[in-house]
Design a protein around this motif. Structure first.
Motif, PDB file in Angstrom:
ATOM      1  N   ARG A 174       0.879  -1.169   0.000  1.00 16.77           N
ATOM      2  CA  ARG A 174       0.000   0.000   0.000  1.00 16.77           C
ATOM      3  C   ARG A 174       0.913   1.215   0.000  1.00 16.77           C
ATOM      4  O   ARG A 174       1.692   1.413   0.925  1.00 16.77           O
ATOM      5  N   SER A 175       0.826   2.014  -1.064  1.00 14.29           N
ATOM      6  CA  SER A 175       1.751   3.125  -1.252  1.00 14.29           C
ATOM      7  C   SER A 175       0.967   4.436  -1.347  1.00 14.29           C
ATOM      8  O   SER A 175       0.088   4.566  -2.206  1.00 14.29           O
ATOM      9  N   TYR A 176       1.316   5.389  -0.474  1.00 14.66           N
ATOM     10  CA  TYR A 176       0.632   6.676  -0.433  1.00 14.66           C
ATOM     11  C   TYR A 176       1.662   7.805  -0.521  1.00 14.66           C
ATOM     12  O   TYR A 176       2.645   7.798   0.216  1.00 14.66           O
ATOM     13  N   SER A 177       1.418   8.749  -1.429  1.00  8.99           N
ATOM     14  CA  SER A 177       2.312   9.898  -1.597  1.00  8.99           C
ATOM     15  C   SER A 177       1.500  11.179  -1.632  1.00  8.99           C
ATOM     16  O   SER A 177       0.542  11.284  -2.398  1.00  8.99           O
ATOM     17  N   ILE A 178       1.900  12.137  -0.812  1.00 13.55           N
ATOM     18  CA  ILE A 178       1.290  13.464  -0.827  1.00 13.55           C
ATOM     19  C   ILE A 178       2.423  14.467  -1.005  1.00 13.55           C
ATOM     20  O   ILE A 178       3.290  14.595  -0.140  1.00 13.55           O
ATOM     21  N   CYS A 179       2.459  15.139  -2.130  1.00 19.40           N
ATOM     22  CA  CYS A 179       3.510  16.089  -2.475  1.00 19.40           C
ATOM     23  C   CYS A 179       4.893  15.453  -2.351  1.00 19.40           C
ATOM     24  O   CYS A 179       5.857  16.095  -1.952  1.00 19.40           O
ATOM     25  N   GLY A 180       4.985  14.197  -2.665  1.00 24.19           N
ATOM     26  CA  GLY A 180       6.254  13.474  -2.592  1.00 24.19           C
ATOM     27  C   GLY A 180       6.285  12.399  -3.660  1.00 24.19           C
ATOM     28  O   GLY A 180       5.350  12.253  -4.445  1.00 24.19           O
ATOM     29  N   GLY A 181       7.346  11.637  -3.681  1.00 24.58           N
ATOM     30  CA  GLY A 181       7.467  10.597  -4.699  1.00 24.58           C
ATOM     31  C   GLY A 181       8.044   9.323  -4.131  1.00 24.58           C
ATOM     32  O   GLY A 181       8.824   9.339  -3.184  1.00 24.58           O
ATOM     33  N   GLN A 182       7.653   8.218  -4.722  1.00 23.88           N
ATOM     34  CA  GLN A 182       8.155   6.919  -4.325  1.00 23.88           C
ATOM     35  C   GLN A 182       8.494   6.101  -5.564  1.00 23.88           C
ATOM     36  O   GLN A 182       7.825   6.212  -6.588  1.00 23.88           O
ATOM     37  N   THR A 183       9.520   5.273  -5.426  1.00 21.58           N
ATOM     38  CA  THR A 183       9.895   4.348  -6.484  1.00 21.58           C
ATOM     39  C   THR A 183       9.988   2.957  -5.869  1.00 21.58           C
ATOM     40  O   THR A 183      10.636   2.770  -4.847  1.00 21.58           O
ATOM     41  N   ILE A 184       9.336   2.013  -6.512  1.00 22.23           N
ATOM     42  CA  ILE A 184       9.380   0.619  -6.092  1.00 22.23           C
ATOM     43  C   ILE A 184      10.107  -0.141  -7.188  1.00 22.23           C
ATOM     44  O   ILE A 184       9.656  -0.155  -8.341  1.00 22.23           O
ATOM     45  N   LEU A 185      11.251  -0.744  -6.845  1.00 18.66           N
ATOM     46  CA  LEU A 185      12.058  -1.484  -7.810  1.00 18.66           C
ATOM     47  C   LEU A 185      11.856  -2.982  -7.601  1.00 18.66           C
ATOM     48  O   LEU A 185      12.015  -3.479  -6.481  1.00 18.66           O
ATOM     49  N   VAL A 186      11.499  -3.683  -8.677  1.00 15.80           N
ATOM     50  CA  VAL A 186      11.308  -5.131  -8.605  1.00 15.80           C
ATOM     51  C   VAL A 186      12.271  -5.812  -9.571  1.00 15.80           C
ATOM     52  O   VAL A 186      12.613  -5.255 -10.619  1.00 15.80           O
ATOM     53  N   PRO A 187      12.718  -7.028  -9.241  1.00 14.02           N
ATOM     54  CA  PRO A 187      13.587  -7.755 -10.165  1.00 14.02           C
ATOM     55  C   PRO A 187      12.785  -8.222 -11.376  1.00 14.02           C
ATOM     56  O   PRO A 187      11.556  -8.308 -11.332  1.00 14.02           O
ATOM     57  N   PRO A 188      13.463  -8.569 -12.482  1.00 10.92           N
ATOM     58  CA  PRO A 188      12.775  -8.917 -13.726  1.00 10.92           C
ATOM     59  C   PRO A 188      11.817 -10.099 -13.639  1.00 10.92           C
ATOM     60  O   PRO A 188      10.819 -10.132 -14.337  1.00 10.92           O
ATOM     61  N   GLU A 189      12.091 -11.078 -12.767  1.00 11.43           N
ATOM     62  CA  GLU A 189      11.260 -12.283 -12.744  1.00 11.43           C
ATOM     63  C   GLU A 189       9.960 -12.131 -11.964  1.00 11.43           C
ATOM     64  O   GLU A 189       9.043 -12.935 -12.089  1.00 11.43           O
TER      65      GLU A 189
END
Length: 117
Positions: A42-57
């Motif tokens: 569960r990802s929430y952003s208010i006046c901000g930023g998030q990056t979620i990095l997942v592996p290729p598989e």
């Protein structure tokens, strides 16, 4: 007004909540251990930023709402059948949530000999 990072070797729980308020965050799953075949973020952003990095598989399922901001809905590429699935849900207000596939970096664990030239 600050940031967070979760990188390196760690255990990914079945459920994870991230929140960015006037700041940024990174959740890097490339070297993490999955404790469940299905993970919900569960990802929430208010006046901000998030990056979620997942592996290729890893398989990814994203559903979120961006209001005057962005909540990325598609992730490039396909996962491997039978690999863990990450479900990303959430909300972004004047901010962003990005989910990206990224390859693991190759590491050299053995020291290289010194070369005199």
């Amino acid at each position: 007004m600050s940031g967070f990072e979760r990188r390196g070797r760690w255990n990914i729980p079945k459920r994870l909540t991230t929140f960015a308020l006037f700041g940024g965050g990174v959740v890097d799953m490339r070297y993490a251990d999955f404790t469940s075949p299905d993970v919900e973020i569960r990802s929430y952003s208010i006046c901000g930023g998030q990056t979620i990095l997942v592996p290729p598989e890893v398989n990814v399922d994203v559903h979120g709402v961006g209001v005057m901001g962005a909540f990325q809905q598609k992730v490039a590429g396909q996962g491997t059948p039978g690999a863990p699935c990450v479900h990303v849900r959430g909300f972004s207000l004047w901010g962003r949530v990005n989910v990206k596939r990224k390859k693991r970096k190759h590491r050299t664990d053995t020291p290289q000999p010194d070369r005199d030239e």
